[in-house]
Design an enzyme around this catalytic site. Structure first.
Site, PDB file in Angstrom:
ATOM      1  N   ARG A  64       2.666   4.443  -2.644  1.00 60.41           N
ATOM      2  CA  ARG A  64       1.856   5.378  -3.597  1.00 60.41           C
ATOM      3  C   ARG A  64       1.048   4.734  -4.406  1.00 60.41           C
ATOM      4  O   ARG A  64      -0.064   5.243  -4.807  1.00 60.41           O
ATOM      5  CB  ARG A  64       3.002   6.167  -4.184  1.00 60.41           C
ATOM      6  CG  ARG A  64       4.044   7.078  -3.545  1.00 60.41           C
ATOM      7  CD  ARG A  64       5.072   7.608  -4.357  1.00 60.41           C
ATOM      8  NE  ARG A  64       6.065   8.281  -3.496  1.00 60.41           N
ATOM      9  CZ  ARG A  64       7.132   7.568  -3.080  1.00 60.41           C
ATOM     10  NH1 ARG A  64       7.011   6.354  -3.534  1.00 60.41           N
ATOM     11  NH2 ARG A  64       8.067   7.858  -2.497  1.00 60.41           N
ATOM     12  N   PHE A 122       0.899  -1.280   0.205  1.00 62.41           N
ATOM     13  CA  PHE A 122       0.015  -0.135   0.138  1.00 62.41           C
ATOM     14  C   PHE A 122       0.768   1.370   0.082  1.00 62.41           C
ATOM     15  O   PHE A 122       0.830   1.969   0.720  1.00 62.41           O
ATOM     16  CB  PHE A 122      -0.998  -0.145   1.122  1.00 62.41           C
ATOM     17  CG  PHE A 122      -2.219   0.737   1.078  1.00 62.41           C
ATOM     18  CD1 PHE A 122      -3.128   0.149   0.168  1.00 62.41           C
ATOM     19  CD2 PHE A 122      -2.600   1.727   1.975  1.00 62.41           C
ATOM     20  CE1 PHE A 122      -4.204   1.042  -0.364  1.00 62.41           C
ATOM     21  CE2 PHE A 122      -3.748   2.280   1.700  1.00 62.41           C
ATOM     22  CZ  PHE A 122      -4.557   1.887   0.611  1.00 62.41           C
ATOM     23  N   HIS A 141       4.912  -5.315 -19.623  1.00 65.00           N
ATOM     24  CA  HIS A 141       5.396  -4.061 -18.817  1.00 65.00           C
ATOM     25  C   HIS A 141       5.322  -2.787 -19.189  1.00 65.00           C
ATOM     26  O   HIS A 141       6.416  -1.834 -19.554  1.00 65.00           O
ATOM     27  CB  HIS A 141       7.082  -4.406 -18.577  1.00 65.00           C
ATOM     28  CG  HIS A 141       7.497  -3.985 -17.384  1.00 65.00           C
ATOM     29  ND1 HIS A 141       8.767  -4.635 -16.667  1.00 65.00           N
ATOM     30  CD2 HIS A 141       7.276  -2.760 -16.502  1.00 65.00           C
ATOM     31  CE1 HIS A 141       8.805  -3.919 -15.409  1.00 65.00           C
ATOM     32  NE2 HIS A 141       8.085  -2.703 -15.585  1.00 65.00           N
ATOM     33  N   ARG A 167       6.335  -6.389  -9.779  1.00 63.60           N
ATOM     34  CA  ARG A 167       7.577  -6.974 -10.126  1.00 63.60           C
ATOM     35  C   ARG A 167       7.089  -8.482 -10.459  1.00 63.60           C
ATOM     36  O   ARG A 167       6.636  -9.225  -9.336  1.00 63.60           O
ATOM     37  CB  ARG A 167       8.650  -6.947  -9.262  1.00 63.60           C
ATOM     38  CG  ARG A 167       9.392  -5.619  -9.530  1.00 63.60           C
ATOM     39  CD  ARG A 167      10.256  -5.693 -10.741  1.00 63.60           C
ATOM     40  NE  ARG A 167      10.770  -4.180 -10.869  1.00 63.60           N
ATOM     41  CZ  ARG A 167      10.557  -3.034 -11.356  1.00 63.60           C
ATOM     42  NH1 ARG A 167       8.992  -3.247 -11.897  1.00 63.60           N
ATOM     43  NH2 ARG A 167      11.172  -2.007 -11.252  1.00 63.60           N
ATOM     44  N   GLU A 199      11.212 -12.249 -16.721  1.00 61.09           N
ATOM     45  CA  GLU A 199      11.030 -11.228 -17.792  1.00 61.09           C
ATOM     46  C   GLU A 199      12.254 -11.115 -18.492  1.00 61.09           C
ATOM     47  O   GLU A 199      13.377 -10.988 -18.210  1.00 61.09           O
ATOM     48  CB  GLU A 199      10.769 -10.064 -16.879  1.00 61.09           C
ATOM     49  CG  GLU A 199       9.886  -8.755 -18.015  1.00 61.09           C
ATOM     50  CD  GLU A 199       9.432  -7.910 -17.048  1.00 61.09           C
ATOM     51  OE1 GLU A 199       8.513  -7.966 -16.138  1.00 61.09           O
ATOM     52  OE2 GLU A 199       9.503  -6.792 -17.499  1.00 61.09           O
ATOM     53  N   GLY A 201       3.534  -0.525 -17.404  1.00 64.42           N
ATOM     54  CA  GLY A 201       3.033   0.169 -16.096  1.00 64.42           C
ATOM     55  C   GLY A 201       2.973   1.774 -16.283  1.00 64.42           C
ATOM     56  O   GLY A 201       2.193   2.475 -15.909  1.00 64.42           O
TER      57      GLY A 201
HETATM   58  C1  GLV Z   1       9.142   0.057 -13.714  1.00 59.58           C
HETATM   59  O1  GLV Z   1       8.972  -0.876 -13.905  1.00 59.58           O
HETATM   60  C2  GLV Z   1       9.625   0.799 -12.554  1.00 59.58           C
HETATM   61  O2  GLV Z   1       9.848   0.282 -11.447  1.00 59.58           O
HETATM   62  O3  GLV Z   1       9.542   2.008 -12.798  1.00 59.58           O
END
Ligand code: GLV
Length: 318
Positions: free
Chosen positions: A156, A154, A284, A237, A266, A286
């Site tokens: 950001r 939990f 990946h 991850r 990965e 994100g």
């Molecule tokens: C990407 O995977 C990051 O940790 O910013």
């Protein structure tokens, strides 16, 4: 003579321009993950590095390259860097928190909705020429409203995921090493034990750092303690989930589905997961928006410039 800085992947020009005000910038000629020996060779004579999650900065590397005094990871996660070794050897390390929080939470919630509403499965179905019109019982998914989202980690990003889940009518519970009372009040999330998170969640969203406590945290035995109707989402991850165990759990219908943005080995993805319809797999993504990737590279560059000027890097870890 200007300090040398190595940038290991192609990044936004504005970041390189900023670095060039203070340093001689060496860019890897390959825009791909570097092999350990390539990274070692290219780092020769460099005072600082801008690194990516695939660059392993371990004790052996830092010992072999004592001239490297600073590592700016162009990522918020820093499991690729041995922080204890860096601390011991007096190497400064920074990451890129904050600028990618909202984008990563957007991607996480996209995965939650995609797997609940069978969006990617539906896309494959249509492209295969199988769509013959809708029907009352056609491709039914799961409604998020009234369901419970369990956030594992939990920080950001986890908190930003919780805020979004509220907008979809989901109740939010979370697990972390300790309760985060203030953050949880703001998003009305309830702190629960890991056991309770598993037992109560309709969707578990992994948004934790990879470390000794979280590595392999989701193995077969753990997945068995989730509801058979539940979904697992991982945008943190890969090694937090034992991928072969997840494949087995999905094949055995121990849980209902999964959506992954990151992988244990990965860029390899377990072929058993690729064969399953109830799994959404993204590469990946994100933080992968133009705006955010530019902000990340600029933040990494600002950290390096501050260090080279003898100041305090804004987002220093060590
Ligand atoms: C990407 O995977 C990051 O940790 O910013």
């Amino acid at each position: 003579m200007m300090d040398k800085v190595l940038v290991t992947r192609r990044v936004f020009q504005r970041a390189l321009d900023l670095l060039a005000t203070r340093a001689e910038v060496l860019a890897s000629p390959h825009d791909r993950d570097l092999r350990a020996e390539e990274l070692l060779e290219m780092s020769a004579g460099c005072r600082a590095l801008m690194t990516m999650p695939a660059d392993r900065i371990d004790r052996a590397f830092l010992t072999a390259r004592p001239e490297v005094a600073m590592v700016a990871n162009d990522a918020v996660g820093y499991d690729n860097i041995d922080l204890a070794a860096a601390r011991e050897l007096g190497v400064v390390v920074t990451n890129t928190p904050g600028v990618l929080t909202e984008a990563t939470a957007d991607l996480t919630i996209s995965l939650v909705l995609a797997v609940m509403r069978r969006l990617v499965e539906g896309d494959r179905f249509l492209r295969a020429g199988l769509f013959k019109g809708t029907a009352p019982m056609f491709m039914l998914g799961t409604d998020p409203r009234g369901k419970t989202l369990g956030v594992f980690g939990f920080g950001r990003i986890g908190q930003a995921v919780a805020r979004r889940a509220g907008a979809f009518g989901m109740n939010v519970i979370y697990h972390d090493v300790e309760p985060l009372a203030e953050a949880a009040r703001e998003v009305e999330a309830e702190y629960v034990s890991f056991e309770e998170l598993l037992a109560r969640s309709d969707v578990v969203s992994i948004n934790a750092l990879l470390n000794d406590q979280t590595r392999g945290a989701f193995n077969y035995q753990v997945l068995r303690r989730m509801k058979p109707t539940a979904f697992l989402v991982n945008a943190a991850r890969g090694p937090i989930v034992v991928e072969a165990d997840l494949a087995r759990a999905l094949e055995e219908k121990v849980i209902a589905g999964a959506a992954l943005d990151v992988y244990e080995f990965e860029p390899a993805v377990n072929p058993r997961l690729i064969g399953l319809e109830n799994v959404v797999l993204s590469p990946h993504l994100g933080s992968a928006t133009r705006e955010v990737r530019e902000a990340m590279a600029l933040l990494a560059a600002r950290n390096i410039v501050a260090f080279l000027e003898g100041g305090e890097p804004p987002t220093r870890l060590v």
